[in-house]
Write a protein that holds these residues in place. Structure first.
Motif, PDB file in Angstrom:
ATOM      1  N   GLN A 240       0.833  -1.212   0.000  1.00  0.00           N
ATOM      2  CA  GLN A 240       0.000   0.000   0.000  1.00  0.00           C
ATOM      3  C   GLN A 240       0.862   1.253   0.000  1.00  0.00           C
ATOM      4  O   GLN A 240       0.582   2.206  -0.725  1.00  0.00           O
ATOM      5  CB  GLN A 240      -0.918  -0.002   1.226  1.00  0.00           C
ATOM      6  CG  GLN A 240      -2.018  -1.040   1.188  1.00  0.00           C
ATOM      7  CD  GLN A 240      -2.766  -1.132   2.510  1.00  0.00           C
ATOM      8  OE1 GLN A 240      -2.453  -0.432   3.466  1.00  0.00           O
ATOM      9  NE2 GLN A 240      -3.752  -2.018   2.577  1.00  0.00           N
ATOM     10  N   SER A 243       2.456   1.779  -3.378  1.00  0.00           N
ATOM     11  CA  SER A 243       1.457   2.215  -4.346  1.00  0.00           C
ATOM     12  C   SER A 243       1.079   3.680  -4.128  1.00  0.00           C
ATOM     13  O   SER A 243       0.911   4.439  -5.083  1.00  0.00           O
ATOM     14  CB  SER A 243       0.206   1.338  -4.233  1.00  0.00           C
ATOM     15  OG  SER A 243      -0.815   1.786  -5.100  1.00  0.00           O
ATOM     16  N   LYS A 246       3.570   6.118  -5.604  1.00  0.00           N
ATOM     17  CA  LYS A 246       3.502   6.232  -7.056  1.00  0.00           C
ATOM     18  C   LYS A 246       2.312   7.079  -7.501  1.00  0.00           C
ATOM     19  O   LYS A 246       2.373   7.807  -8.481  1.00  0.00           O
ATOM     20  CB  LYS A 246       3.390   4.843  -7.688  1.00  0.00           C
ATOM     21  CG  LYS A 246       4.636   3.988  -7.531  1.00  0.00           C
ATOM     22  CD  LYS A 246       4.427   2.629  -8.172  1.00  0.00           C
ATOM     23  CE  LYS A 246       5.659   1.750  -8.017  1.00  0.00           C
ATOM     24  NZ  LYS A 246       5.457   0.397  -8.612  1.00  0.00           N
ATOM     25  N   ASN A 247       1.199   6.957  -6.757  1.00  0.00           N
ATOM     26  CA  ASN A 247      -0.049   7.577  -7.204  1.00  0.00           C
ATOM     27  C   ASN A 247      -0.433   8.841  -6.454  1.00  0.00           C
ATOM     28  O   ASN A 247      -1.523   9.370  -6.637  1.00  0.00           O
ATOM     29  CB  ASN A 247      -1.203   6.565  -7.062  1.00  0.00           C
ATOM     30  CG  ASN A 247      -0.952   5.313  -7.866  1.00  0.00           C
ATOM     31  OD1 ASN A 247      -0.460   5.375  -8.980  1.00  0.00           O
ATOM     32  ND2 ASN A 247      -1.289   4.160  -7.293  1.00  0.00           N
TER      33      ASN A 247
END
Length: 497
Positions: A240, A243, A246-247
């Motif tokens: 998590q 991720s 990155k986002n």
């Protein structure tokens, strides 16, 4: 419905002695990994009386490194705890990131007991369980791993266990009149327990039901479950976090969004004579009302937010001048300490909730999550976006407890702010208030204004509304705040006729 009656598991002593060393090794390795993780672990050990909760907890402490694990027992709340919202006693003991806390007794104990004894009905129990699920969801969203184990015994087995404990001189002290009384209420207790476990076993924090009739089996099973959950959560949390990195893009700001701040009339002023008269009147009134509030044990929380040099400190001093210094506390909020960063962001504010009849004034507050942390990128988009509902639930808990909550935003325009910066730089005892960050923040004025507008729109509730204060004239702002505080107290207290 949980089938918690179909039990009867045992573990041979030879199998137990053979398997425990490997389990202990894996638990210690998982605990070492956890020390470098950005989340804490809470283990709730609950169940029927005589189910072996103490034995399981003792073995977990023996198997794992006690330096990074604490066991916290919750009994009847103290007077200090009763004077604050019910979850306060749990919030203040939350473990820091990378550590483990075992809760003996928890936020489930009181609702379960109260329903069994008829102190609350099914509807009230449902409300209590809903509040518990909200608490667990809030902690889970912040990364906390909650492991919930229920140790169960059949009625005959519980009766036998209590008799055996009572016969042994070394253990008879463990059996109380309360335990004997609970045994008579076994069927009622199990009915409420089944409802509680069913309602609160969620994907984020599921219950694990364990047969408590054999201590070797129950302790080994709980140990395996704790190991599995920690290992799984470390893996999921790592994915998590990667991720999110990155986002995590920049937050969207609608340039056409209507600003509540722009609707304020910053030309409002009070002349010096009128100001002195009203200041004397409202401070005298507040002095009397604050004394009555203290006598009636009504707590108050005042939240002050606003632009740098917006007048928060001056407004706070006009209030504290009228309140007994023994009954209030001012909490200046700056960047979180290392200890505070290792907990949920609301933890440092829960710690300062006032006792009955006391006043806490926050000079900046939990709204930093949706203001400076949002604008400066100290919180991820997901973190500050979910903070709106978390804050609303937090404030609702304060108000439901009977605390008077007032929230002020002190608004000035950009020119007035610059003027005050320059004035402070010329006064020896005010120079310390001006920093490079103050000037740097001016470059993001529009971003902050959009964040304030969204904050006010999404967190101004019926029970905890925002009061927007026109602050270009300090005298006007101070009187407006004092008047609002007096009116809130006056409408909430039982005043003599």
């Amino acid at each position: 419905m949980f089938e918690i009656a179909e039990l009867g598991h045992t573990l041979k002593k030879s199998d137990y002695n053979e398997q425990v060393p490997e389990l202990r090794t894996r638990l210690l390795l998982a605990q070492q990994k956890l020390m470098n993780c950005d989340f804490p672990v809470i283990i709730l050990i609950s169940g029927v009386d005589g189910g072996g909760k103490g034995d399981v907890i003792n073995l977990l402490n023996e198997w794992m490194d006690p330096r990074y694990m604490q066991t916290i027992a919750f009994d009847e709340p103290s007077d200090e705890e009763k004077e604050r919202p019910k979850f306060w006693r749990f919030w203040r003991t939350l473990p820091s990131k990378g550590s483990i806390a075992i809760f003996v007794g928890s936020w489930y104990s009181d609702p379960l007991s109260q329903r069994v004894y008829g102190e609350i009905d099914d509807n009230q129990l449902q409300i209590e369980l809903m509040n518990i699920k909200e608490l667990e969801r809030l902690l889970f969203d912040d990364g906390t791993l909650i492991i919930k184990c229920w140790l169960h015994l059949k009625k005959d087995e519980q009766k036998k266990r209590i008799k055996n404990l009572e016969k042994n001189p070394d253990t008879n002290w463990q059996v109380t009149e309360r335990d004997k009384k609970h045994l008579k209420l076994y069927d009622d207790f199990i009915g409420v327990a089944e409802k509680t476990l069913t309602e609160t076993s969620t994907g984020d924090a599921p219950w694990h039901i364990v047969d408590g009739s054999d201590i070797r089996y129950s302790s080994f099973t709980v140990g395996q479950h704790v190991l599995h959950r920690i290992e799984q959560h470390i893996e999921e949390r790592t994915a998590q976090v990667n991720s999110a990195k990155k986002n995590n893009g920049a937050p969207y700001i609608n340039p056409n969004q209507q600003s509540l701040l722009d609707s304020l009339d910053l030309s409002l002023k009070i002349d010096k004579k009128s100001y002195n008269e009203q200041l004397d009147y409202y401070q005298s009134k507040l002095k009397n009302l604050a004394r009555i509030a203290q006598q009636q044990k009504r707590s108050c929380i005042l939240v002050f937010e606003g632009w740098d040099a917006g007048g928060k400190g001056g407004a706070i001093r006009r209030i504290t001048h009228a309140v007994d210094a023994r009954n209030y506390r001012v909490i200046p909020v700056a960047a979180p300490t290392d200890e505070e960063r290792s907990h949920h962001y609301l933890w440092r504010f829960w710690r300062h909730i006032p006792r009955a009849g006391k006043v806490t004034l926050y000079d900046r507050s939990w709204y930093g999550r949706v203001l400076v942390e949002r604008v400066e990128g100290f919180a991820s988009v997901n973190e500050w976006q979910r903070a709106y509902s978390e804050i609303a639930d937090f404030e609702d808990a304060l108000v439901r407890h009977g605390i008077l909550l007032l929230k002020f935003w002190l608004h000035i325009d950009k020119d007035e702010q610059l003027k005050r910066f320059h004035e402070r730089e010329q006064i020896s005892y005010k120079k310390y208030k001006i920093t490079e960050d103050d000037y740097r923040n001016r470059e993001k004025w529009d971003d902050y204004k959009h964040a304030v507008n969204e904050m006010v729109t999404r967190t101004s509730t019926r029970s905890a509304p925002w009061l927007l204060v026109e602050g270009n004239d300090k005298k006007h702002a101070r009187i407006k705040i004092l008047k609002a505080y007096c009116e809130k107290l006056e409408s909430s207290l039982q005043l003599p006729k």
